[in-house]
Write an enzyme that holds these catalytic residues in place. Sequence first.
Site, PDB file in Angstrom:
ATOM      1  N   HIS A 304       0.857  -1.187   0.000  1.00 25.71           N
ATOM      2  CA  HIS A 304       0.000   0.000   0.000  1.00 25.71           C
ATOM      3  C   HIS A 304       0.890   1.233   0.000  1.00 25.71           C
ATOM      4  O   HIS A 304       1.940   1.256   0.639  1.00 25.71           O
ATOM      5  CB  HIS A 304      -0.908   0.028   1.234  1.00 25.71           C
ATOM      6  CG  HIS A 304      -2.088   0.938   1.057  1.00 25.71           C
ATOM      7  ND1 HIS A 304      -2.019   2.279   1.301  1.00 25.71           N
ATOM      8  CD2 HIS A 304      -3.330   0.686   0.610  1.00 25.71           C
ATOM      9  CE1 HIS A 304      -3.196   2.828   1.034  1.00 25.71           C
ATOM     10  NE2 HIS A 304      -4.013   1.883   0.607  1.00 25.71           N
ATOM     11  N   ASP A 361      -7.977  -5.344  -0.280  1.00 27.62           N
ATOM     12  CA  ASP A 361      -8.442  -6.236  -1.359  1.00 27.62           C
ATOM     13  C   ASP A 361      -8.094  -7.696  -1.137  1.00 27.62           C
ATOM     14  O   ASP A 361      -8.555  -8.551  -1.892  1.00 27.62           O
ATOM     15  CB  ASP A 361      -7.851  -5.758  -2.689  1.00 27.62           C
ATOM     16  CG  ASP A 361      -8.400  -4.393  -3.063  1.00 27.62           C
ATOM     17  OD1 ASP A 361      -7.600  -3.465  -3.299  1.00 27.62           O
ATOM     18  OD2 ASP A 361      -9.632  -4.245  -3.051  1.00 27.62           O
TER      19      ASP A 361
HETATM   20  C1  SDX Z   1      -6.197  -0.022  -3.188  1.00 29.86           C
HETATM   21  O1  SDX Z   1      -4.393   4.485  -2.228  1.00 29.86           O
HETATM   22  C2  SDX Z   1      -5.322   3.852  -1.642  1.00 29.86           C
HETATM   23  O2  SDX Z   1      -5.731   4.178  -0.527  1.00 29.86           O
HETATM   24  C3  SDX Z   1      -5.888   2.671  -2.411  1.00 29.86           C
HETATM   25  C4  SDX Z   1      -6.937   1.838  -1.675  1.00 29.86           C
HETATM   26  C5  SDX Z   1      -8.215   2.613  -1.426  1.00 29.86           C
HETATM   27  O3  SDX Z   1      -8.950   2.265  -0.478  1.00 29.86           O
HETATM   28  O4  SDX Z   1      -8.522   3.515  -2.242  1.00 29.86           O
HETATM   29  O5  SDX Z   1      -6.402   1.396  -0.434  1.00 29.86           O
HETATM   30  C6  SDX Z   1      -7.346   0.621  -2.511  1.00 29.86           C
HETATM   31  O6  SDX Z   1      -5.915   0.316  -4.318  1.00 29.86           O
HETATM   32  C7  SDX Z   1      -5.350  -1.007  -2.432  1.00 29.86           C
HETATM   33  C8  SDX Z   1      -4.158  -1.542  -3.269  1.00 29.86           C
HETATM   34  C9  SDX Z   1      -4.673  -2.646  -4.189  1.00 29.86           C
HETATM   35  N1  SDX Z   1      -3.597  -3.009  -5.156  1.00 29.86           N
HETATM   36  C10 SDX Z   1      -2.938  -4.182  -5.018  1.00 29.86           C
HETATM   37  O7  SDX Z   1      -3.110  -4.991  -4.113  1.00 29.86           O
HETATM   38  C11 SDX Z   1      -1.943  -4.448  -6.160  1.00 29.86           C
HETATM   39  C12 SDX Z   1      -0.623  -4.965  -5.572  1.00 29.86           C
HETATM   40  N2  SDX Z   1       0.017  -3.866  -4.859  1.00 29.86           N
HETATM   41  C13 SDX Z   1       1.055  -3.102  -5.511  1.00 29.86           C
HETATM   42  O8  SDX Z   1       0.861  -2.932  -6.886  1.00 29.86           O
HETATM   43  C14 SDX Z   1       1.505  -1.868  -4.727  1.00 29.86           C
HETATM   44  O9  SDX Z   1       1.773  -2.293  -3.462  1.00 29.86           O
HETATM   45  C15 SDX Z   1       0.603  -0.649  -4.680  1.00 29.86           C
HETATM   46  C16 SDX Z   1       0.187  -0.187  -6.046  1.00 29.86           C
HETATM   47  C17 SDX Z   1      -0.604  -0.908  -3.851  1.00 29.86           C
HETATM   48  C18 SDX Z   1       1.407   0.490  -4.014  1.00 29.86           C
HETATM   49  O10 SDX Z   1       2.470   0.741  -4.858  1.00 29.86           O
HETATM   50  P1  SDX Z   1       3.577   1.859  -4.515  1.00 29.86           P
HETATM   51  O11 SDX Z   1       3.271   2.547  -3.245  1.00 29.86           O
HETATM   52  O12 SDX Z   1       3.775   2.679  -5.734  1.00 29.86           O
HETATM   53  O13 SDX Z   1       4.835   0.976  -4.236  1.00 29.86           O
HETATM   54  P2  SDX Z   1       5.923   0.606  -5.327  1.00 29.86           P
HETATM   55  O14 SDX Z   1       5.255  -0.005  -6.526  1.00 29.86           O
HETATM   56  O15 SDX Z   1       6.818   1.782  -5.509  1.00 29.86           O
HETATM   57  O16 SDX Z   1       6.712  -0.562  -4.581  1.00 29.86           O
HETATM   58  C19 SDX Z   1       7.687  -0.258  -3.596  1.00 29.86           C
HETATM   59  C20 SDX Z   1       8.523  -1.521  -3.508  1.00 29.86           C
HETATM   60  C21 SDX Z   1       9.015  -1.997  -4.883  1.00 29.86           C
HETATM   61  O17 SDX Z   1      10.198  -2.759  -4.648  1.00 29.86           O
HETATM   62  P3  SDX Z   1      11.657  -1.986  -4.892  1.00 29.86           P
HETATM   63  O18 SDX Z   1      11.741  -1.705  -6.380  1.00 29.86           O
HETATM   64  O19 SDX Z   1      11.633  -0.740  -4.029  1.00 29.86           O
HETATM   65  O20 SDX Z   1      12.663  -3.034  -4.430  1.00 29.86           O
HETATM   66  O21 SDX Z   1       7.712  -2.597  -2.996  1.00 29.86           O
HETATM   67  C22 SDX Z   1       7.556  -3.607  -3.998  1.00 29.86           C
HETATM   68  C23 SDX Z   1       7.970  -2.983  -5.340  1.00 29.86           C
HETATM   69  O22 SDX Z   1       8.487  -3.985  -6.197  1.00 29.86           O
HETATM   70  N3  SDX Z   1       6.146  -3.975  -3.996  1.00 29.86           N
HETATM   71  C24 SDX Z   1       5.701  -5.212  -4.220  1.00 29.86           C
HETATM   72  C25 SDX Z   1       4.306  -5.139  -4.082  1.00 29.86           C
HETATM   73  N4  SDX Z   1       3.938  -3.878  -3.788  1.00 29.86           N
HETATM   74  C26 SDX Z   1       5.092  -3.155  -3.749  1.00 29.86           C
HETATM   75  N5  SDX Z   1       6.359  -6.367  -4.536  1.00 29.86           N
HETATM   76  C27 SDX Z   1       5.581  -7.470  -4.700  1.00 29.86           C
HETATM   77  N6  SDX Z   1       4.226  -7.470  -4.559  1.00 29.86           N
HETATM   78  C28 SDX Z   1       3.551  -6.340  -4.252  1.00 29.86           C
HETATM   79  N7  SDX Z   1       2.236  -6.342  -4.115  1.00 29.86           N
END
Ligand code: SDX
Length: 426
Positions: A304, A361
């Site tokens: 998140h 989710d």
């Molecule tokens: C919702 O914003 C809100 O409040 C949203 C929400 C709402 O109520 O409106 O809460 C609803 O959208 C919840 C999120 C649902 N999405 C998912 O579950 C999809 C999987 N999650 C990821 O795509 C991700 O965690 C996000 C999109 C939720 C957040 O992404 P960020 O904050 O942009 O984080 P990032 O992509 O920059 O990742 C930071 C690091 C990275 O690694 P490094 O390159 O720094 O080594 O964390 C890793 C990413 O690779 N990472 C993950 C991951 N999420 C982040 N690695 C594996 N699996 C994941 N799910």
Amino acid sequence: MDEFVTLTYRGKEVKLPLVTGSEGEKAIDISRLRAETGLITLDPGYANTGSCLSAITFMDGEKGILRYRGIPVEQLAEKASFKETAYLLINGRLPNRDELTQLSVRLNDHSLVHTDLKAFYQNFPRASHPMGILSSMVNAMKSFYPELDTLEEEINITVTRLLAKVRTMAAMSYKISRGHEIVLPRPDLTYCENFLNMMFDTPVTPYEIKREAVNALRVFWILHADHEQNCSTSSVRMVGSARVNLYTAISTGIAALWGPLHGGANQAVIEMLDNIHNNGGDCTKIIQRAKDKNDPFRLMGFGHRVYKTYDPRAKIMKKMCDNLLAAIQITDPLLDTAKELEEMTLKDPYFIDHNLYPNIDFYSGIILRAIGIPTNMFTVMFAIGRLPGWIAQWKESMDDPNWKISRPRQIYTGHQQYDYVPIHAR
Ligand code: SDX
């Protein structure tokens, strides 16, 4: 005492004021930055950038706190109705008994959908995703409901129509997709009961409205009702800043929510769990993929932008999965898979180091499956829950005397100037 930060640039010191929120959060007010220094800020994805002052929802990502207008979401999930929560978000306080009764009457009176809008459904390809249909239908509402005399009156009736009709439209799209007769809303049913009845009642098999399913839906929608400046809410504010009508602004929010990294994740989680389960239930492969830098795959339902601890909503959802499945005496193998996956990630250094925990989710789809909602409707369920939040945020931005059209800047990295080359010389 006013606080500020000092920026030193090319020998010039610039003092930028600090803004402090009611929970102590602080931001640098950079509205004078370009005028004073010629500089702008750059923050892809806006991870460090506040877009507005807001009194609607407070989140603490480090402590896992979520409050709507100051009330902890845990208390609302336990004690409030979804209608009360919608009123609270939109009006800033809980309704008294009369106000709640009036809201119920208004929602009932406006719960039917214009018959000409029904024709729209017939022209969508059968395989259309319900989120694409819902976004189009909500935008089309503007064509069916002309403006009223005063802006105040217009906004109030539009808010009522959206809250009353979006639920009906969602159930309609499900019925039509199955070739079933549409079931109309009933005045004797509550908001959540009506939705379930419109979804599942048929002339030959009357739907039995189960208390456990209604309660699960109530909690589901309350937990989704608002979440400060997430992607879809920011889209509603951005489009709303151009002073477009509320139907169109909400239609934009639905479109943004559809994304698999946002609200579409609840559908993606179930598809991921299903895939694990159908391939022998081994979670190690999917975890390896999630950790692999060269693999764009993300573990759906994890991580998140704000929460760097367990999403408080996921905690409630997880507990509700156990209670609901026990109450309606069903089991779901995907819940066992979800719990095993969570167990493995909580011990895995990659997830610990990256602060990756289950978000809203991760468990929500198990609840929707238990209620009988089809997977491709999961994000529509999220949208119905988020609707009051979108409306509240849009109203707050419209009422803000300092609000202006959103127009971010950029840093240009393209070609420097060069002259046009005639076609014969290329
Ligand atoms: C919702 O914003 C809100 O409040 C949203 C929400 C709402 O109520 O409106 O809460 C609803 O959208 C919840 C999120 C649902 N999405 C998912 O579950 C999809 C999987 N999650 C990821 O795509 C991700 O965690 C996000 C999109 C939720 C957040 O992404 P960020 O904050 O942009 O984080 P990032 O992509 O920059 O990742 C930071 C690091 C990275 O690694 P490094 O390159 O720094 O080594 O964390 C890793 C990413 O690779 N990472 C993950 C991951 N999420 C982040 N690695 C594996 N699996 C994941 N799910």
